[in-house]
Design an enzyme around this catalytic site. Structure first.
Site, PDB file in Angstrom:
ATOM      1  CD  GLU A   1      55.435 -43.139  88.803  1.00 16.64           C
ATOM      2  OE1 GLU A   1      56.467 -43.647  89.269  1.00 16.64           O
ATOM      3  OE2 GLU A   1      54.586 -42.587  89.509  1.00 16.64           O
TER       4      GLU A   1
ATOM      5  CD  GLU B   1      49.362 -40.523  90.617  1.00 14.56           C
ATOM      6  OE1 GLU B   1      50.320 -40.125  91.308  1.00 14.56           O
ATOM      7  OE2 GLU B   1      49.370 -41.629  90.025  1.00 14.56           O
TER       8      GLU B   1
HETATM    9  O1  G3I Z   1      51.371 -51.152 104.148  1.00 10.30           O
HETATM   10  C1  G3I Z   1      52.645 -50.947 104.782  1.00 10.30           C
HETATM   11  C2  G3I Z   1      52.511 -51.129 106.304  1.00 10.30           C
HETATM   12  O2  G3I Z   1      52.153 -52.479 106.570  1.00 10.30           O
HETATM   13  C3  G3I Z   1      53.854 -50.804 106.940  1.00 10.30           C
HETATM   14  O3  G3I Z   1      53.696 -50.874 108.360  1.00 10.30           O
HETATM   15  C4  G3I Z   1      54.274 -49.405 106.560  1.00 10.30           C
HETATM   16  C5  G3I Z   1      55.651 -49.127 107.116  1.00 10.30           C
HETATM   17  O4  G3I Z   1      56.082 -47.897 106.597  1.00 10.30           O
HETATM   18  O5  G3I Z   1      54.375 -49.285 105.096  1.00 10.30           O
HETATM   19  C6  G3I Z   1      53.111 -49.526 104.494  1.00 10.30           C
HETATM   20  O6  G3I Z   1      53.274 -49.425 103.101  1.00 10.30           O
HETATM   21  C7  G3I Z   1      53.379 -48.054 102.633  1.00 10.30           C
HETATM   22  C8  G3I Z   1      52.259 -47.837 101.595  1.00 10.30           C
HETATM   23  O7  G3I Z   1      52.373 -46.517 101.007  1.00 10.30           O
HETATM   24  C9  G3I Z   1      50.871 -47.982 102.214  1.00 10.30           C
HETATM   25  O8  G3I Z   1      50.677 -46.985 103.171  1.00 10.30           O
HETATM   26  C10 G3I Z   1      54.717 -47.910 101.936  1.00 10.30           C
HETATM   27  O9  G3I Z   1      55.750 -48.003 102.910  1.00 10.30           O
HETATM   28  C11 G3I Z   1      54.790 -46.544 101.254  1.00 10.30           C
HETATM   29  O10 G3I Z   1      55.982 -46.468 100.461  1.00 10.30           O
HETATM   30  C12 G3I Z   1      53.600 -46.390 100.294  1.00 10.30           C
HETATM   31  O11 G3I Z   1      53.677 -45.074  99.753  1.00 10.30           O
HETATM   32  C13 G3I Z   1      52.813 -44.886  98.617  1.00 10.30           C
HETATM   33  C14 G3I Z   1      53.702 -44.557  97.398  1.00 10.30           C
HETATM   34  O12 G3I Z   1      52.858 -44.312  96.264  1.00 10.30           O
HETATM   35  C15 G3I Z   1      54.643 -45.712  97.105  1.00 10.30           C
HETATM   36  O13 G3I Z   1      55.332 -45.450  95.904  1.00 10.30           O
HETATM   37  C16 G3I Z   1      51.893 -43.697  98.898  1.00 10.30           C
HETATM   38  O14 G3I Z   1      50.990 -44.035  99.935  1.00 10.30           O
HETATM   39  C17 G3I Z   1      51.112 -43.328  97.641  1.00 10.30           C
HETATM   40  O15 G3I Z   1      50.408 -42.116  97.847  1.00 10.30           O
HETATM   41  C18 G3I Z   1      52.069 -43.135  96.467  1.00 10.30           C
HETATM   42  O16 G3I Z   1      51.299 -42.925  95.313  1.00 10.30           O
HETATM   43  C19 G3I Z   1      52.072 -42.793  94.082  1.00 10.30           C
HETATM   44  C20 G3I Z   1      51.243 -43.344  92.952  1.00 10.30           C
HETATM   45  O17 G3I Z   1      50.898 -44.680  93.220  1.00 10.30           O
HETATM   46  C21 G3I Z   1      51.991 -43.214  91.636  1.00 10.30           C
HETATM   47  N1  G3I Z   1      52.360 -41.815  91.389  1.00 10.30           N
HETATM   48  C22 G3I Z   1      53.136 -41.225  92.475  1.00 10.30           C
HETATM   49  C23 G3I Z   1      52.357 -41.305  93.786  1.00 10.30           C
HETATM   50  C24 G3I Z   1      53.135 -40.651  94.895  1.00 10.30           C
HETATM   51  O18 G3I Z   1      54.344 -41.344  95.111  1.00 10.30           O
END
Ligand code: G3I
Length: 484
Positions: free
Chosen positions: A159, A273
């Site tokens: 990205e 994805e």
């Molecule tokens: O691990 C912490 C946890 O300790 C905490 O309690 C919790 C509180 O909200 O957050 C957790 O982290 C989260 C993480 O996922 C793991 O679950 C983050 O807040 C959350 O923002 C993160 O979201 C991920 C996102 O990327 C972040 O940009 C999604 O799961 C994931 O599916 C998504 O994947 C991305 C690809 O990497 C790139 N392309 C887009 C795609 C969708 O956004």
């Protein structure tokens, strides 16, 4: 982390019947089996819940039965693998690699250089180009080196293009771009290649399924791939994330056009994805016709995938609607192949129908047999070994490596040399078995080395201007280089 809700007795029974239903089909009638017969990889993520042992047992049962490629949703990103400066945590990634090896799954690594989910400590070096280059090089070298030979393909840069209608690099909210400039992309690819010369290296992005019109992200990607290939930057694939909605009916043909454009450059296109979501407000109101329409769109993507010879992986960003980022962050819902009770949806049936409509004899694969039928790794010693190649040359230990961005030099005979700090990379067809000689400006030889890797450590050479000669077979290149 989301707690797992105890499935109601009914739901659990339904789930088991659902799983049972699929298993009742002929044993070879899984997506995995049909993908393997066609030399392709079809799969999905391991959700963060899996890594925390907080997901229903059906998840893994379906995952390893139905799919042959896997990627971590979050656990191989920068913030997860290097939470503190130069302190790496590979535990969760190792868990996935071990699972993949035990179940014969290809592994994608996601993602090395990305503006998002960068560990907070990196922002302490905002704007410090040399330090950020050293940080990024160290991260890529250590992470790719740790899983060398175990991760088939990396999203090296993710990205990096903005969302403007006149696409250009993403120039804000990116510690890498703002601190280094666009050179971070070329450098990331070269460093990843140095750490694992056999890994396939991808540029991955979203919204590149919107066509190749002038100024679009997709056309910008194609232009950059052309430049990278011309400069022998070791990119081998592009990932189109393809997070779309049910209404986006033109996107399968746009993906086909992008595949054809990249085929001309000798680069693979992977769907990395995919999810096809419904607007969140429609949850609970969706009809059989809605799910059939979703299946139709999945079918078209799978048709394009199987018909384009330079497409290799078809990865869906989730297995079950019960665990999907769509609901958590995107305001969309139910974009996947299996419903919240792990039952296959019409989208699953559509993917299977497309696979059966494309006999193995008609589907071309971009992969050599060594990738399609790798030696059995299950017997592999799974203790984590330090796989970095030990460089035994005696080196001046004073700290000199000021990892510079990759600079490229002239390329007659498809030899190109790139220098970063005190490391010289020979790229292109001549990379293997190349000899490098360095002369001072009076023509006196001061360094000579040949090796099969194409990577040369010049840290023993003092700062200054030199002439370097690279030879490999009948090809040779002479040019001036500046070492500092
Ligand atoms: O691990 C912490 C946890 O300790 C905490 O309690 C919790 C509180 O909200 O957050 C957790 O982290 C989260 C993480 O996922 C793991 O679950 C983050 O807040 C959350 O923002 C993160 O979201 C991920 C996102 O990327 C972040 O940009 C999604 O799961 C994931 O599916 C998504 O994947 C991305 C690809 O990497 C790139 N392309 C887009 C795609 C969708 O956004």
């Amino acid at each position: 982390m989301k707690k797992i809700h105890a499935l109601s007795h009914f739901a659990l029974c339904t789930a088991i019947i659902g799983v049972g239903f699929m298993n009742a089909q002929a044993a070879d009638e899984t997506i995995r089996q049909l993908a393997k017969e066609r030399g392709r990889f079809i799969g999905t993520i391991l959700n963060s819940e899996w890594f925390n042992d907080a997901i229903e047992p059906e998840f893994e049962e379906i995952h390893k039965t139905q799919f042959n490629v896997v990627v971590a949703e979050n656990e191989m990103k920068f913030d997860a693998t290097e939470p503190k400066e130069d302190e790496f945590n590979f535990e969760k990634g190792d868990k996935m690699v071990k699972y993949a090896q035990a179940n014969g799954l290809r592994v994608r690594g996601h993602a090395l250089a990305w503006h998002s989910q960068v560990a907070n400590w990196v922002n302490n070096y905002k704007g410090q180009k040399q330090k950020l280059l050293a940080v990024l090089k160290n991260h890529i070298t250590k992470v790719v080196g740790h899983w060398k030979g175990q991760i088939a393909e990396w999203d090296v840069v993710n990205e990096a293009i903005n969302d403007d209608y006149n696409a250009d690099w993403r120039s804000t909210n990116s510690v890498w771009y703002e601190g280094i400039g666009a050179e971070f992309l070329d450098s990331a690819f070269v460093w990843a290649h140095e750490a694992d010369p056999d890994a396939e290296l991808c540029y991955n992005d979203y919204s590149i399924e919107w066509g190749l019109r002038e100024g679009s992200k997709a056309s910008f990607v194609v232009e950059q791939v052309k430049r990278w290939k011309k400069n022998n930057i070791p990119i081998t694939c592009v990932g189109t994330q393809t997070h779309i909605e049910i209404a986006h009916e033109t996107t399968p043909q746009n993906v086909r056009a992008l595949a054809k454009a990249l085929a001309e450059l000798g680069v693979t296109l992977n769907i990395t994805e995919l999810d096809i979501g419904f607007p969140k407000g429609s949850a609970g109101k969706l009809t059989a016709a809605d799910y059939a329409k979703q299946g139709h769109l999945y079918r078209q993507f799978m048709d394009v995938f199987l018909e384009e010879p330079n497409m290799g992986e078809f990865v869906i960003w989730g297995l079950t609607d019960a665990h999907s980022w769509l609901d958590e962050q995107q305001g969309k819902t139910e974009g996947l192949l299996f419903d919240k009770q792990y039952k296959p949806k019409p989208a699953y049936d559509s993917v299977m129908a497309s696979l059966k409509a494309h006999p193995a004899s008609e589907v071309k694969t971009p992969y050599p047999d060594s990738i399609l039928n790798p030696p059995d790794t299950t017997a592999k010693d799974t203790t984590v070994k330090d796989t970095t190649v030990k460089d035994t040359t005696v080196r001046d230990t004073t700290v000199k490596d000021t990892s510079d961005a990759i600079k490229m030099f002239a390329i007659p005979n498809n030899i190109s040399i790139h220098i970063a700090g005190r490391t010289l990379f020979v790229m292109g067809t001549a990379a293997k078995d190349s000899k490098v000689e360095v002369f001072d400006m009076q023509g006196r030889p001061i360094f000579s080395m040949e090796n099969s890797k194409g990577v040369f450590d010049l840290s023993s050479i003092a700062d200054g201007l030199y002439v370097v000669r690279v030879r490999s077979g009948s090809a040779s290149l002479v040019t001036r280089i500046s070492i500092r």
